[in-house]
Write an enzyme that holds these catalytic residues in place. Structure first.
Site, PDB file in Angstrom:
ATOM      1  N   SER A  82       7.023   7.256  12.426  1.00 39.91           N
ATOM      2  CA  SER A  82       7.121   5.689  11.818  1.00 39.91           C
ATOM      3  C   SER A  82       8.015   4.955  12.560  1.00 39.91           C
ATOM      4  O   SER A  82       9.057   5.097  13.259  1.00 39.91           O
ATOM      5  CB  SER A  82       7.684   6.262  10.550  1.00 39.91           C
ATOM      6  OG  SER A  82       8.172   5.146  10.014  1.00 39.91           O
ATOM      7  N   ASP A 129       4.481  -1.266  11.369  1.00 37.41           N
ATOM      8  CA  ASP A 129       4.001  -0.048  10.894  1.00 37.41           C
ATOM      9  C   ASP A 129       3.295   0.611  12.284  1.00 37.41           C
ATOM     10  O   ASP A 129       2.594  -0.021  12.974  1.00 37.41           O
ATOM     11  CB  ASP A 129       2.748  -0.009   9.938  1.00 37.41           C
ATOM     12  CG  ASP A 129       2.557   1.341   9.176  1.00 37.41           C
ATOM     13  OD1 ASP A 129       3.243   1.513   8.255  1.00 37.41           O
ATOM     14  OD2 ASP A 129       1.874   2.217   9.834  1.00 37.41           O
ATOM     15  N   ARG A 175       9.752   2.867  10.825  1.00 36.11           N
ATOM     16  CA  ARG A 175      10.533   2.331  10.002  1.00 36.11           C
ATOM     17  C   ARG A 175      12.237   1.869  10.738  1.00 36.11           C
ATOM     18  O   ARG A 175      12.732   2.637  11.044  1.00 36.11           O
ATOM     19  CB  ARG A 175      10.829   3.314   8.712  1.00 36.11           C
ATOM     20  CG  ARG A 175      11.328   4.598   9.151  1.00 36.11           C
ATOM     21  CD  ARG A 175      11.228   5.698   7.827  1.00 36.11           C
ATOM     22  NE  ARG A 175       9.679   6.100   7.752  1.00 36.11           N
ATOM     23  CZ  ARG A 175       9.277   7.074   7.243  1.00 36.11           C
ATOM     24  NH1 ARG A 175      10.216   8.394   7.059  1.00 36.11           N
ATOM     25  NH2 ARG A 175       8.064   7.302   7.207  1.00 36.11           N
ATOM     26  N   ARG A 231       0.066  12.775  10.184  1.00 39.51           N
ATOM     27  CA  ARG A 231       1.310  13.437  10.463  1.00 39.51           C
ATOM     28  C   ARG A 231       1.711  14.561   9.554  1.00 39.51           C
ATOM     29  O   ARG A 231       1.214  14.649   8.453  1.00 39.51           O
ATOM     30  CB  ARG A 231       2.444  12.479  10.033  1.00 39.51           C
ATOM     31  CG  ARG A 231       2.470  11.117  11.137  1.00 39.51           C
ATOM     32  CD  ARG A 231       3.674  10.293  11.152  1.00 39.51           C
ATOM     33  NE  ARG A 231       3.653   9.450  12.166  1.00 39.51           N
ATOM     34  CZ  ARG A 231       3.986   8.206  12.159  1.00 39.51           C
ATOM     35  NH1 ARG A 231       4.398   7.527  11.019  1.00 39.51           N
ATOM     36  NH2 ARG A 231       3.803   7.615  13.333  1.00 39.51           N
ATOM     37  N   ASP A 238       0.762  -1.307  -0.066  1.00 35.67           N
ATOM     38  CA  ASP A 238      -0.057   0.163   0.012  1.00 35.67           C
ATOM     39  C   ASP A 238       0.634   1.172   0.075  1.00 35.67           C
ATOM     40  O   ASP A 238       0.315   2.287  -0.408  1.00 35.67           O
ATOM     41  CB  ASP A 238      -0.801   0.026   1.093  1.00 35.67           C
ATOM     42  CG  ASP A 238      -0.106  -0.280   2.628  1.00 35.67           C
ATOM     43  OD1 ASP A 238       1.049  -0.364   2.360  1.00 35.67           O
ATOM     44  OD2 ASP A 238      -0.622  -0.265   3.508  1.00 35.67           O
ATOM     45  N   HIS A 239       2.016   1.115   0.296  1.00 35.12           N
ATOM     46  CA  HIS A 239       2.798   2.440   0.481  1.00 35.12           C
ATOM     47  C   HIS A 239       3.482   2.890  -0.742  1.00 35.12           C
ATOM     48  O   HIS A 239       3.308   4.041  -0.904  1.00 35.12           O
ATOM     49  CB  HIS A 239       4.220   2.301   1.481  1.00 35.12           C
ATOM     50  CG  HIS A 239       3.570   2.337   2.950  1.00 35.12           C
ATOM     51  ND1 HIS A 239       2.583   1.547   3.434  1.00 35.12           N
ATOM     52  CD2 HIS A 239       4.009   3.264   3.930  1.00 35.12           C
ATOM     53  CE1 HIS A 239       2.465   1.881   4.931  1.00 35.12           C
ATOM     54  NE2 HIS A 239       3.130   3.001   5.185  1.00 35.12           N
TER      55      HIS A 239
HETATM   56  C1  MIC Z   1       4.377   6.428   8.047  1.00 33.80           C
HETATM   57  O1  MIC Z   1       3.179   6.708   8.246  1.00 33.80           O
HETATM   58  O2  MIC Z   1       5.399   7.150   8.476  1.00 33.80           O
HETATM   59  C2  MIC Z   1       4.496   5.100   7.441  1.00 33.80           C
HETATM   60  C3  MIC Z   1       5.346   5.170   6.205  1.00 33.80           C
HETATM   61  O3  MIC Z   1       3.568   4.393   7.662  1.00 33.80           O
HETATM   62  C4  MIC Z   1       5.658   4.321   8.628  1.00 33.80           C
HETATM   63  C5  MIC Z   1       6.260   3.156   8.072  1.00 33.80           C
HETATM   64  C6  MIC Z   1       7.345   3.388   6.976  1.00 33.80           C
HETATM   65  O4  MIC Z   1       8.102   4.062   7.322  1.00 33.80           O
HETATM   66  O5  MIC Z   1       7.390   2.187   6.124  1.00 33.80           O
HETATM   67  C7  MIC Z   1       4.990   3.928  10.007  1.00 33.80           C
HETATM   68  O6  MIC Z   1       4.352   4.603  10.283  1.00 33.80           O
HETATM   69  O7  MIC Z   1       5.578   3.236  10.816  1.00 33.80           O
HETATM   70 FE1  SF4 Z   2       0.184   4.882   5.165  1.00 34.89          FE
HETATM   71 FE2  SF4 Z   2       1.623   5.498   7.302  1.00 34.89          FE
HETATM   72 FE3  SF4 Z   2       0.029   7.317   5.969  1.00 34.89          FE
HETATM   73 FE4  SF4 Z   2      -1.146   5.401   7.381  1.00 34.89          FE
HETATM   74  S1  SF4 Z   2       0.426   7.042   8.203  1.00 34.89           S
HETATM   75  S2  SF4 Z   2      -1.506   5.964   5.232  1.00 34.89           S
HETATM   76  S3  SF4 Z   2       0.464   3.494   6.988  1.00 34.89           S
HETATM   77  S4  SF4 Z   2       1.971   6.135   5.162  1.00 34.89           S
END
Ligand code: MIC
Ligand code: SF4
Length: 645
Positions: free
Chosen positions: A532, A118, A534, A378, A63-64
């Site tokens: 995140s 995630d 990550r 965010r 999905d990312h």
């Molecule tokens: C995000 O919202 O920052 C992400 C992308 O979903 C991350 C995961 C990632 O960096 O792959 C998260 O929230 O953990």
């Molecule tokens: Fe995707 Fe992270 Fe954004 Fe949620 S917060 S939509 S998991 S990138």
């Protein structure tokens, strides 16, 4: 006496006692991964030599990054699909939706534990699951049947009373709480919701609230499982997954807050932090350049229906770019069939795929100096892809109303048709590929050339003498450490390449400096690594030779990721020592092999000819992990010991 959290932990406890603030380990029932963290997680699972996953159910979502602007991305998807089939993991195909939305619809269950790579995994807490975010390696360990280690959280009760007014949404509830508690307010805590206000909150509305508990820094957030949960599961064709779950009347909480829904107003988080919250009424009228509706926070069927009804018969202001990403194939299909999608298109909205999209900077970067209203979770500096943009977080209703007027608008002033919950959700799981363990041995795992082997750390030396590479202030996010977006995400499976982007927007040529100084140490303020999950924010600095982070405090998931990859997380005993250290100072850390739980360490600053003391929050297992040079090394050592015995 027990809270909801304690009931679930008690049923899953494998190590430790449920004493708040002490280390425990719990069994994990379900896992989820997404493509941006998943490739690493499955490479790690493969490195552990596991045949079939040991959980009740594990799902790999894509999905990312679905742009496929080069072969790298498409290759990752193929790897994820084949490795899932090989190891008994469900595979949710690109286009099927955002992991948290699809998980809520099709897999989440009350009373279960869920670990996801995630940080917004707590979305499933809206359904009464104990759902936590973690680094990919911890999720790989859970798939391999290992318990998940965490600190027994403190438990906070948030009582919701009354009924939301039309135009005020559950997004406003969590924004209000963020304004009250801040992005550090939930660290080490679980937020449990209760109160008569729950009677009027649907599961997706509850999930919006638990989703953004991640922004409070909370371990997770959870709602009881009640008749509304049962109804939702019934409409999803899986009532058998229901079980009632409530806190006992006399449950003991560490803190209690009350939010009155009757008097709540639409709220907005101003740049560049989810806790810079004010009522919309205070800043109403600001000129808006972009509105983006979607993300795992606000892309449910009901969110989309409110938006469609606000847009119905209207035109998006000519100076606003409005994008809408429905959260899942289920949502998209339902609004396509009932005509709501047509209303959105007619109004001038741009419809995007059911993915994270602009939320993770995959396109739709706003214009220079833009004011962008997003229904996401965010608004960290730079995350939209436009450094000069001012990103604000709002509800779908506020975003839709503002898109029509061209300025920030209070949705309570709009007229629109009220929406009813659907009688039944549209169930069509054809985009979820079920694993077939009987044929797993025939599956060939396909690895494209961008999928590079995992870098492994070396065991920790007894003493370290290194330069301070970087000094940063409070609330540094993992987006600062390891940016995402369309230029970076394609390299999530290629650590050598992605490490070139570490601290890209914070310090020019950080990677080059690491090479020049042969690695080093980072000095940071409080809540280092928030945001995140990550693990690349630990893995890539590890690859560049970062040996220790000395901070005022750490965010939970990042702290665990640092340990997993053998980077020492230390905190100042006296925070004033932070002021005495400068970039390029040489620090000497000695007797690291003697580290013990609760021990302190005296560090000499050779450049300044001073010393200061630091502590750590590592358990015995964490210390063993650090000494081994990370979790994978430790697992290998243990496996070696087992086979030679
Ligand atoms: C995000 O919202 O920052 C992400 C992308 O979903 C991350 C995961 C990632 O960096 O792959 C998260 O929230 O953990
Ligand atoms: Fe995707 Fe992270 Fe954004 Fe949620 S917060 S939509 S998991 S990138």
């Amino acid at each position: 006496m027990p809270t909801i959290t304690e009931k679930i932990i008690q049923a899953h406890l494998v190590e430790g006692e449920m004493k708040r603030g002490t280390p425990i380990a719990i069994k994990i029932d379900q896992t989820l991964t997404q493509d941006a963290t998943g490739t690493m997680a499955y490479l790690q699972l493969e490195a552990m030599g596991i045949d079939q996953v040991k959980t009740e159910c594990s799902i790999s979502y894509v999905d990312h990054n679905t742009l496929q602007s080069g072969f790298e991305n498409a290759d990752d998807h193929k790897y994820l699909q084949t490795v899932a089939a090989k190891h008994g993991v469900y595979f949710s195909r690109p286009g099927n939706g955002i992991c948290h939305q699809v998980h809520l619809e099709r897999f989440a269950m009350p009373y279960k534990t869920l670990l996801g790579s995630d940080s917004h995994t707590p979305t499933a807490g809206g359904m009464g699951a104990l759902a936590m975010g973690a680094g990919g390696l911890d999720v790989a360990c859970a798939m391999a049947g290992r318990a998940f280690h965490l600190t027994m959280p403190y438990i906070v009760n948030v009582q919701l009373t009354g009924v939301l007014q039309k135009g005020v949404s559950s997004k406003d509830v969590i924004l209000k709480l963020l304004g009250m508690l801040s992005v550090k307010g939930g660290v080490g805590k679980v937020i449990e919701y209760s109160g008569d206000g729950l009677q009027n909150l649907s599961i997706p509305q509850r999930a919006t609230i638990t989703n953004m508990g991640a922004e409070l820094g909370a371990t997770t957030s959870i709602f009881p499982s009640d008749e509304i949960t049962k109804e939702f599961l019934k409409k999803q064709g899986r009532v058998e997954d229901y079980m009632p779950l409530f806190a006992d009347e006399d449950a003991i909480y560490d803190e209690t807050y009350v939010i009155d829904l009757n008097t709540l107003e639409p709220m907005i988080a101003m740049p560049h932090s989810p806790d810079h919250v004010v009522p919309v009424s205070e800043v109403e009228g600001l000129k808006v350049d972009q509105c983006s509706i979607g993300s795992c926070t606000n892309s449910s069927y009901m969110d989309m229906m409110s938006v469609a009804n606000i847009l119905k018969g209207k035109t998006v202001d000519e100076n606003v770019s409005l994008t809408i990403s429905p959260g899942s194939k289920q949502v998209l299909n339902m609004i396509a069939r009932n005509g709501a999608l047509a209303e959105m298109i007619a109004s001038g909205a741009r419809i995007l795929e059911s993915t994270c999209g602009p939320c993770i900077g995959m396109g739709q970067s706003p214009i220079t100096n833009a004011l962008s209203l997003r229904t996401f979770n965010r608004n960290f500096y730079g995350r939209s892809g436009t450094l000069s943009a001012k990103v604000c977080l709002v509800s779908p209703e506020t975003a839709a109303a503002s898109a029509i007027h061209g300025y920030l608008s209070d949705p309570r002033k709009e007229e629109w048709e009220a929406i009813e919950e659907p009688k039944q959700f549209l169930i069509d799981d054809r985009c979820i590929i079920k694993p077939d363990p009987a044929h797993a041995d025939k599956v060939e795992v396909i690895r494209g050339p961008n999928i590079k082997p995992l870098p492994i750390n070396t065991p920790m030396e007894d003493s370290i003498q290194k330069h301070v590479l970087l000094k940063v202030e409070d609330n540094i996010t993992t987006d600062h450490i390891m940016p995402a977006g369309a230029k970076v995400l394609p390299y999530r499976s290629n650590i050598e390449k992605i490490s070139e982007f570490v601290f890209r927007d914070v310090k020019e040529n950080f990677a080059g400096l690491c090479k020049e100084k042969n690695g080093g140490i980072i000095i940071a303020g409080s809540n280092y690594g928030q945001g995140s999950s990550r693990e690349h924010a630990a893995l890539a600095p590890m690859y560049l030779g970062v040996k220790a982070i000395i901070a005022k405090s750490f965010a939970r998931i990042h702290h665990a990721n640092l340990i997993n990859f053998g980077i020492l997380p230390l905190t100042f005993c006296d925070e004033q020592d932070f002021d005495t250290i400068d970039e390029d100072d040489i620090l000497i850390l000695e007797h690291l092999h003697e580290l013990a739980p609760d021990s302190t360490l005296t560090i000499s600053n050779q450049t300044k000819n001073t010393t200061f003391t630091v502590k750590h929050a590592c358990s015995q297992l964490d210390i063993e992990t650090l000494l081994a040079g990370g979790t994978l090394n430790l697992i290998k050592q243990l496996q070696h010991k087992e086979t030679s015995e």
